[in-house]
Scaffold this motif. Structure first.
Motif, PDB file in Angstrom:
ATOM      1  N   SER A   1      41.500 -12.869  -7.899  1.00 23.35           N
ATOM      2  CA  SER A   1      41.911 -14.119  -8.549  1.00 23.35           C
ATOM      3  C   SER A   1      41.156 -15.331  -8.037  1.00 23.35           C
ATOM      4  N   GLY A   2      40.340 -15.170  -6.996  1.00 21.64           N
ATOM      5  CA  GLY A   2      39.615 -16.335  -6.477  1.00 21.64           C
ATOM      6  C   GLY A   2      39.060 -16.071  -5.092  1.00 21.64           C
ATOM      7  N   GLY A   3      38.403 -17.088  -4.554  1.00 22.73           N
ATOM      8  CA  GLY A   3      37.748 -16.933  -3.266  1.00 22.73           C
ATOM      9  C   GLY A   3      38.707 -16.510  -2.171  1.00 22.73           C
ATOM     10  N   SER A   4      39.861 -17.133  -2.147  1.00 22.47           N
ATOM     11  CA  SER A   4      40.805 -16.815  -1.069  1.00 22.47           C
ATOM     12  C   SER A   4      41.242 -15.355  -1.142  1.00 22.47           C
ATOM     13  N   GLU A   5      41.533 -14.866  -2.344  1.00 25.01           N
ATOM     14  CA  GLU A   5      41.960 -13.469  -2.430  1.00 25.01           C
ATOM     15  C   GLU A   5      40.816 -12.526  -2.052  1.00 25.01           C
ATOM     16  N   SER A   6      39.581 -12.876  -2.435  1.00 24.47           N
ATOM     17  CA  SER A   6      38.445 -12.030  -2.049  1.00 24.47           C
ATOM     18  C   SER A   6      38.333 -11.974  -0.523  1.00 24.47           C
ATOM     19  N   ILE A   7      38.512 -13.125   0.120  1.00 25.21           N
ATOM     20  CA  ILE A   7      38.413 -13.182   1.580  1.00 25.21           C
ATOM     21  C   ILE A   7      39.573 -12.419   2.226  1.00 25.21           C
ATOM     22  N   LEU A   8      40.769 -12.609   1.704  1.00 29.27           N
ATOM     23  CA  LEU A   8      41.925 -11.869   2.236  1.00 29.27           C
ATOM     24  C   LEU A   8      41.651 -10.373   2.184  1.00 29.27           C
TER      25      LEU A   8
ATOM     26  N   VAL B   1      33.822 -21.754   8.515  1.00 29.49           N
ATOM     27  CA  VAL B   1      34.224 -20.834   7.430  1.00 29.49           C
ATOM     28  C   VAL B   1      35.466 -21.397   6.738  1.00 29.49           C
ATOM     29  N   HIS B   2      35.695 -20.957   5.525  1.00 26.14           N
ATOM     30  CA  HIS B   2      36.820 -21.457   4.734  1.00 26.14           C
ATOM     31  C   HIS B   2      38.162 -21.049   5.380  1.00 26.14           C
ATOM     32  N   PRO B   3      39.187 -21.920   5.262  1.00 20.74           N
ATOM     33  CA  PRO B   3      40.497 -21.616   5.856  1.00 20.74           C
ATOM     34  C   PRO B   3      41.134 -20.317   5.348  1.00 20.74           C
TER      35      PRO B   3
ATOM     36  N   ALA C   1      27.431 -18.522   2.909  1.00 20.52           N
ATOM     37  CA  ALA C   1      26.190 -18.813   2.177  1.00 20.52           C
ATOM     38  C   ALA C   1      26.507 -19.602   0.913  1.00 20.52           C
ATOM     39  N   PRO C   2      26.604 -20.914   1.007  1.00 19.55           N
ATOM     40  CA  PRO C   2      26.692 -21.703   2.233  1.00 19.55           C
ATOM     41  C   PRO C   2      28.147 -21.942   2.603  1.00 19.55           C
ATOM     42  N   ALA C   3      28.376 -22.576   3.775  1.00 22.91           N
ATOM     43  CA  ALA C   3      29.723 -23.004   4.157  1.00 22.91           C
ATOM     44  C   ALA C   3      30.041 -24.291   3.396  1.00 22.91           C
ATOM     45  N   TYR C   4      31.280 -24.446   3.035  1.00 22.04           N
ATOM     46  CA  TYR C   4      31.691 -25.587   2.201  1.00 22.04           C
ATOM     47  C   TYR C   4      31.456 -26.953   2.849  1.00 22.04           C
ATOM     48  N   PRO C   5      31.814 -27.132   4.137  1.00 16.68           N
ATOM     49  CA  PRO C   5      31.802 -28.514   4.651  1.00 16.68           C
ATOM     50  C   PRO C   5      30.451 -29.229   4.562  1.00 16.68           C
TER      51      PRO C   5
ATOM     52  N   VAL D   1      29.761 -11.757   4.248  1.00 14.20           N
ATOM     53  CA  VAL D   1      29.119 -13.014   3.868  1.00 14.20           C
ATOM     54  C   VAL D   1      29.993 -13.680   2.808  1.00 14.20           C
ATOM     55  N   ASP D   2      30.476 -14.877   3.125  1.00 10.95           N
ATOM     56  CA  ASP D   2      31.267 -15.614   2.148  1.00 10.95           C
ATOM     57  C   ASP D   2      30.328 -16.469   1.295  1.00 10.95           C
ATOM     58  N   ALA D   3      30.045 -15.937   0.105  1.00 11.55           N
ATOM     59  CA  ALA D   3      29.191 -16.668  -0.842  1.00 11.55           C
ATOM     60  C   ALA D   3      30.046 -17.140  -2.017  1.00 11.55           C
ATOM     61  N   CYS D   4      31.291 -17.502  -1.724  1.00 11.75           N
ATOM     62  CA  CYS D   4      32.184 -17.957  -2.797  1.00 11.75           C
ATOM     63  C   CYS D   4      31.553 -19.110  -3.555  1.00 11.75           C
ATOM     64  N   VAL D   5      30.950 -20.036  -2.812  1.00 13.20           N
ATOM     65  CA  VAL D   5      30.403 -21.206  -3.472  1.00 13.20           C
ATOM     66  C   VAL D   5      28.929 -20.985  -3.879  1.00 13.20           C
ATOM     67  N   GLY D   6      28.226 -20.136  -3.136  1.00 13.53           N
ATOM     68  CA  GLY D   6      26.791 -19.973  -3.401  1.00 13.53           C
ATOM     69  C   GLY D   6      26.398 -18.742  -4.202  1.00 13.53           C
TER      70      GLY D   6
ATOM     71  N   ALA E   1      32.163 -13.793  -3.808  1.00 13.72           N
ATOM     72  CA  ALA E   1      31.454 -14.783  -4.649  1.00 13.72           C
ATOM     73  C   ALA E   1      32.356 -15.141  -5.830  1.00 13.72           C
ATOM     74  N   ASP E   2      32.470 -16.444  -6.072  1.00 15.86           N
ATOM     75  CA  ASP E   2      33.438 -16.888  -7.088  1.00 15.86           C
ATOM     76  C   ASP E   2      32.795 -17.169  -8.442  1.00 15.86           C
ATOM     77  N   LEU E   3      33.310 -16.468  -9.436  1.00 19.39           N
ATOM     78  CA  LEU E   3      32.863 -16.746 -10.802  1.00 19.39           C
ATOM     79  C   LEU E   3      33.457 -18.040 -11.319  1.00 19.39           C
ATOM     80  N   HIS E   4      34.612 -18.444 -10.768  1.00 18.41           N
ATOM     81  CA  HIS E   4      35.219 -19.686 -11.271  1.00 18.41           C
ATOM     82  C   HIS E   4      34.638 -20.930 -10.586  1.00 18.41           C
ATOM     83  N   LYS E   5      33.587 -20.752  -9.810  1.00 17.31           N
ATOM     84  CA  LYS E   5      32.861 -21.919  -9.295  1.00 17.31           C
ATOM     85  C   LYS E   5      31.550 -21.995 -10.089  1.00 17.31           C
ATOM     86  N   TYR E   6      30.392 -21.688  -9.436  1.00  7.47           N
ATOM     87  CA  TYR E   6      29.124 -21.843 -10.158  1.00  7.47           C
ATOM     88  C   TYR E   6      28.829 -20.699 -11.145  1.00  7.47           C
TER      89      TYR E   6
HETATM   90  C1  PLP Z   1      32.862 -21.204   0.960  1.00  9.78           C
HETATM   91  C2  PLP Z   1      34.192 -21.035   0.283  1.00  9.78           C
HETATM   92  N1  PLP Z   1      34.866 -19.890   0.445  1.00  9.78           N
HETATM   93  C3  PLP Z   1      36.079 -19.690  -0.119  1.00  9.78           C
HETATM   94  C4  PLP Z   1      36.667 -20.645  -0.911  1.00  9.78           C
HETATM   95  C5  PLP Z   1      38.045 -20.397  -1.482  1.00  9.78           C
HETATM   96  O1  PLP Z   1      38.026 -20.298  -2.865  1.00  9.78           O
HETATM   97  P1  PLP Z   1      39.350 -20.438  -3.749  1.00  9.78           P
HETATM   98  O2  PLP Z   1      39.757 -21.879  -3.670  1.00  9.78           O
HETATM   99  O3  PLP Z   1      38.891 -19.990  -5.097  1.00  9.78           O
HETATM  100  O4  PLP Z   1      40.384 -19.545  -3.199  1.00  9.78           O
HETATM  101  C6  PLP Z   1      35.979 -21.846  -1.121  1.00  9.78           C
HETATM  102  C7  PLP Z   1      36.560 -22.910  -1.940  1.00  9.78           C
HETATM  103  O5  PLP Z   1      36.049 -23.994  -2.083  1.00  9.78           O
HETATM  104  C8  PLP Z   1      34.709 -22.049  -0.510  1.00  9.78           C
HETATM  105  O6  PLP Z   1      34.021 -23.193  -0.672  1.00  9.78           O
END
Ligand code: PLP
Length: 442
Positions: free
Chosen positions: A100-107, A134-136, A180-184, A207-212, A241-246
């Motif tokens: 459902s999103g980046g957080s679930e992929s990371i979980l 890294v993302h929370p 890849a990359p980190a959000y901040p 590798v968290d490429a949610c955004v990249g 990697a998130d389809l609902h981002k880029y």
């Molecule tokens: C690098 C990175 N990983 C994970 C996430 C989490 O994605 P989501 O908000 O879809 O759960 C984000 C969200 O901005 C992100 O930038």
């Protein structure tokens, strides 16, 4: 009879009235279509939105929980994952699922690593080593799944410091992570070094490429100097990697891809003893919205490589305008060397949070960051038309603060206060805050 603050209306409303009320309720929402926001919404124009909406509504009722009932959804999902795996150099062995999103992929990546290490290495008190950027969602995973999060400081270039990561590895470590990359600050961590470390120590490497994930491959093809970050790198074992981002899909769409299906088996959950039937589910949720899966498949086919390359070129050109414009403003400095369209800047001789407040008074919603204090930008096609206005406002606001003029009141004071609080007090403050948000109807 309920005694709460609100009850289900006794009589239903007409279709148009329901929608009219909702339209009114959204009137004060963030104006993302006009490029006033720099997070939360990735908008690439009406043509793409219309397609995504049509695909979503076509499958709005279908449930991805049962690929047996909805073969179409099974096909969409396996094809989306296969296309992503191909983009990430996964070869024929790679295997994954949508979430459902980046957080679930990371979980799911953390849960998979935990169960893999338990089965393969007998680790019962698992730890993972995380650069602080890294993302929370990794902290959330640590909290949910009983994995200790061990934090490693980053370097002056805002990238993970691999020596500091190595120092924190113990017999209990199961996973190391890079972004890849980190959000901040938009920095790509040194994935080749992190993956080599993982390999040397017998660990998994996520590798968290949610955004990249759905921008870096196109940026590389356009000639941008993107370091290796995906399955091309030996030792990388999973990628989010998130389809609902880029990827510009509808919200609720991400992929988690493993190097092979043997790893992915540890992601799945099965329960064969339920009176309700035999149960098997790939990820955190039970019911999975068919619309999000269908819309992801649709937008990938609608855009194709050509469409994604065109969008990437526009996003990266606009990013250059923003970055050069900001760098030319006295008192402002871009943090590190961001890899793509996500980055931050700091103020060298005034309060950057006051700058955020001054910009907010002009209608721009910029996310505030901390340690160090910065403002954050995430550029999308929606920002191409407003770059000049944004930079003119930023220049004027920065000049005013440099002259010592006060900024309009905003969240600067709150950030200042939060920055001075000890960790437990800060957690309490945030709990009270979120409690308040979800307290009673507005
Ligand atoms: C690098 C990175 N990983 C994970 C996430 C989490 O994605 P989501 O908000 O879809 O759960 C984000 C969200 O901005 C992100 O930038």
């Amino acid at each position: 009879m309920s005694h709460g603050t609100m009850s289900v209306p006794h009589k239903g409303l007409a279709h148009d009235e329901v929608l009219q009320r909702m339209k009114e309720m959204r009137s004060e929402d963030a104006r993302w279509k006009e490029g006033k926001t720099f997070s939360l919404v990735y908008y690439a124009g009406e043509e793409i939105s219309a397609l995504v909406k049509d695909a979503y509504t076509m499958f709005m009722a279908e449930n991805g929980l049962s690929p047996l009932a909805f073969n179409s959804l099974r096909r969409f999902e396996t094809e989306v994952v296969a296309m992503a795996a191909d983009l990430f150099h996964g070869g024929t062995e790679a295997a994954g699922t949508m979430t459902s999103g980046g957080s679930e992929s990371i979980l799911m990546a953390v849960k998979t690593a935990r169960d893999w290490a338990r089965a393969e290495r007998g680790v019962t008190e698992p730890e993972m080593v995380l650069p602080i950027t890294v993302h929370p969602a990794f902290e959330k995973a640590a909290h949910y799944f009983g994995v200790k999060a061990v934090h490693a400081p980053i370097g002056r270039d805002f990238r993970a410091d691999v020596d500091e990561m190595e120092k924190r590895i113990t017999d209990r470590t199961i996973l190391v992570v890079g972004s890849a990359p980190a959000y901040p600050h938009g920095a790509i961590d040194p994935i080749e070094e992190i993956a080599a470390l993982a390999k040397r120590r017998g660990l998994l490497c996520h590798v968290d490429a949610c955004v990249g994930g759905f921008l870096l491959p196109w940026a590389k093809r356009l000639g941008y100097p993107i370091p290796k970050w995906d399955f091309e790198v030996d030792g990388v074992t999973s990628i989010s990697a998130d389809l609902h981002k880029y990827g510009f899909a509808a919200k609720g769409a991400s992929v988690l891809v493993f190097r092979n299906a043997a790893l992915r088996r540890h992601q799945f959950f099965t329960y064969g003893e339920w009176p309700g039937g035999l149960y098997a589910s790939p990820s955190m949720t039970g019911t999975r919205p068919g619309g999000a899966i269908a819309a992801a498949w649709a937008v990938m086919h609608f855009l194709g490589e050509e469409g994604y390359l065109k969008l990437a070129r526009q996003i990266l050109d606009t990013t250059r305008t923003f970055r050069e414009g900001i760098a030319a403003i006295p008192g402002l400095r871009i943090c590190g060397e961001p890899a793509m369209s996500v980055f931050a800047f700091e103020a060298t001789d005034f309060d950057v949070y006051a700058l955020g407040d001054a910009m907010e008074a002009k209608g721009w919603k910029l996310d505030r960051q901390q340690r160090p204090p910065t403002l954050h930008l995430m550029i999308t096609p929606a920002h191409a038309l407003i770059a000049d206005q944004f930079l003119a406002d930023l220049r004027a606001c920065a000049a005013s603060l440099q002259r010592g003029e006060p900024a309009p009141e905003g969240s600067a004071a709150m950030y200042g206060m939060a920055g001075a609080m000890p960790a437990e007090a800060l957690d309490g403050f945030l709990l009270d805050f979120i409690d308040g948000l979800y307290g009673t109807p507005a």
